[in-house]
Every structure is written in structure tokens, then in C-alpha cells.
Design an enzyme around this catalytic site. Sequence first.
Site, PDB file in Angstrom:
ATOM      1  CG  HIS A 209      73.972 128.680  -5.618  1.00  0.00           C
ATOM      2  ND1 HIS A 209      74.844 128.296  -6.610  1.00  0.00           N
ATOM      3  CD2 HIS A 209      73.273 127.573  -5.281  1.00  0.00           C
ATOM      4  CE1 HIS A 209      74.688 127.011  -6.851  1.00  0.00           C
ATOM      5  NE2 HIS A 209      73.732 126.547  -6.062  1.00  0.00           N
ATOM      6  N   GLY A 211      71.582 127.035  -9.271  1.00  0.00           N
ATOM      7  CA  GLY A 211      72.108 125.680  -9.199  1.00  0.00           C
ATOM      8  C   GLY A 211      72.266 124.957 -10.508  1.00  0.00           C
ATOM      9  CD  GLU A 236      66.797 123.051  -6.523  1.00  0.00           C
ATOM     10  OE1 GLU A 236      67.609 123.046  -7.462  1.00  0.00           O
ATOM     11  OE2 GLU A 236      65.612 123.404  -6.666  1.00  0.00           O
ATOM     12  CG  ASP A 237      69.008 127.207  -7.003  1.00  0.00           C
ATOM     13  OD1 ASP A 237      68.064 127.649  -6.316  1.00  0.00           O
ATOM     14  OD2 ASP A 237      69.091 127.407  -8.225  1.00  0.00           O
ATOM     15  CG  PHE A 238      68.178 131.425  -2.197  1.00  0.00           C
ATOM     16  CD1 PHE A 238      68.966 132.543  -2.407  1.00  0.00           C
ATOM     17  CD2 PHE A 238      67.399 131.371  -1.048  1.00  0.00           C
ATOM     18  CE1 PHE A 238      68.973 133.593  -1.494  1.00  0.00           C
ATOM     19  CE2 PHE A 238      67.402 132.407  -0.128  1.00  0.00           C
ATOM     20  CZ  PHE A 238      68.190 133.524  -0.353  1.00  0.00           C
TER      21      PHE A 238
END
Length: 398
Positions: A209, A211, A236-238
Site C-alpha cells: 500500500h 497512501g 505511515e501508509d505501510f
Amino acid sequence: MSFMIYTLYGFAIFFMIFWLGMWIVHILALITGRWKLHRKPAQVPSYEVPFAGVSIIKPLMGVDPNLFNNLETFFTIHYPLYELLFCVEDESDPVLMLVRKLMEKHPHIDAKLFIGGCDVGVNPKINNMQPAYEASKYELILISDSGIRMKEDTLLDMVRYMTDNVALVHQLPFTCDREGFAAAYEKIYFGTIQSRMYLAADLLRINCHTGMSALLRKSPLDEVGGLKTFGVYLAEDFFYAKSLTDRGWRITVCSQPALQNSGHCELQTFQARLRRWAKLRVAMLPSTIILEPLSECLVLGGCASWAAEILFDWDSLVFYLIHILLWFMLDWTMLCVVQNSPLPLNKLEFVCGWLVSEITRPYLFLQAVLDPLIQWRSRVYKLKWGGIAEEVKAKVKY
């Protein structure tokens, strides 16, 4: 001597297996792209059925030539219930003028502006978004980067994939059609290697992913402390995707790619992004140091060509040239699938852009490994193993 021979054959077998595995990834990505991307709903949606409300969080910093038009596409979305939450860290940022102008132009849209952010961690994006996240009034949260251009039905498409067992719906990263070699270079990257790994990972339910455009359920995030919990990471997305999958939730790609449309399109700037992303991947997944360079077309082709000569006594040069030709053809096909319309570049432009992309990526990855510091706008960060970041005191100008 026999030990050396066994070792030699062992490496050759490994390279051939890895080479075959990458062709499987190519095929899986093409199948997923054909099956999933640009799908139209079987039935025209009826707004008589209640739709889940969506809070759209837009973290902003600075102005580029396309920003006003990009932001305005969020005011013209065909969706019955949503709010726009704009986040600006600095009260002197010129982007504030654009946002206020759009809010005045579209007074019927529920839009709010949050200035100043909130210091909850080292990640500046989360610090900027935190006040809007806390004030959001809907269960579904769409986090959308500033450079994204939205189609009128994209949000509806994303919500359509938010089924009972799904907690995160994201878009395949792609680009709008723009002029110039740098724009073609970006489109080729996102439409080939990025799409290949992204779509294959989605099919195999592997967390891949990014973000830039992600629709999330708020309640599963709040169970672990909310968005601020992931402020210790730059990627932060991962990590919030990992948090969701670790607790049994599914993540999935929707049918419409994310259309990046930044007004600044330069080769060096984009290569700096590639180096930054590589540094993040290495810190999060150390195995990337070996596996990522090996998965590159030119590097893998050289290793597989040597292995084919060792194992089967095939001509390594012929094998290498055929490998590159087939890889090139599948990448062209992948780009056409993701684009789903006439390409803004001809085959010669694709050849040039593809060669530059393939030749420079191993070098950019090596640069990323040798220089682990990450520059993000005016800040500099150092990553620890596991992806946790700490800010370096010295700052540089962006």
C-alpha cells in the site's frame, strides 16, 4: 573442486527459479489489471439507498501550477455525503488563499480548513492531518495527497469496494497525461514496474500500500490509538495497512487508478522521490537490499543469462536479448492496460523512457542504500531498522 561446482550450480538454479517467478508476477499483474481496472458497475447506483459518509482529508503544503484545478475536482465529486477537510501546517502558506477561494466558489460543499497541525510524532504529514482526523464526522476517511486529480465517480468507485471485511481501499498510483520527457518517464514508471508489483500484490493479498489516495475505516484505526499511533514512521501508509491486515481486515485496490497531476514535473525531482521510497523500503524490509535489485529487468536478465549458459549451455547473449525484448513487450502491454486510453507517447518515446527508467533504477537504489538519510521538504530524517524515524536537527532548504 566439487564444492565449488555445487555452489555454482546452486546459484544458477536460484537465479533461474527467481527469473521464472518474475515472469509469473508479470502474468498475474496483467490478469489482475485486465480483470479489475476500469470496471464499470453492473448497475447504475441509486442515491435513494443510504451511502456511507466520507471525510476527505487533504494535507497541503505549498502551491504548484496545477493545484487549484486539482483541488477543485474534490468540490465536484458525484457523491451524496462527504466533507472536505483541508490541512495546512503554516499559517503563512500561500495555499491558504487557494483553499479559501475554492470554499467561497463552492459554498454548498461542506469544507473546513485546519491550520497549524498538531505535534503527535515525527511524521509531518500525520502532524498536519491530526486535527482534521480528530474533527472528522464520518466513519470512512479518505486520505488524499495534494497532487491527486479526482474523477467525478472515483469516490463512488472506492466506496463500492469497501465491503464488510475490507478496511482499506486504495488506488493504483498512476499519472495524468502531461507534456515532456519527465512526464513520460513518470508515467512509464508507474504504469510498468509500480503497477506490476502493486497488482500482483493485490491479487496475492500482500501489503503493497502507498497512501497517496486511501479510503479507510476509522474505527479499526481508533482501536489502536488512531492515526497518531503511526506518527513514529515516515511510511505511515505501510504500517497502518499492516496493522489492519494483522487484525484480519482486508485491503484492496479499486478499479480507478490515482491520477497524480503535480504542476512540477522534473526528472531530478522524481528520481529523488524514487531514492526516498527505496530508503523507506530498505528500512522496513531489509531483504529488499537483495531482492529488489535482483528483480530489475537488466540485472535479473544478466543473472538468468549466466544461469542458462551454466545449466543448459544456451547462448547467454541471445538469452539476454530475448529476455529484454519480452520484458519490454509485457511492460508496454501493462502500461496500455493501466492507461485504458490512447497513450500520450509513441513507441519511440516509450523505448527512450523505458530504457532510462530501467538503466537508472539500480543506480538510484544503490545511492539510496549508501545514503540512508531522508530529505522531505525542509526536514531531514534518519531511519532505524523497522521503519521508525527520527528527525535530524540540521535542516536543509527544499
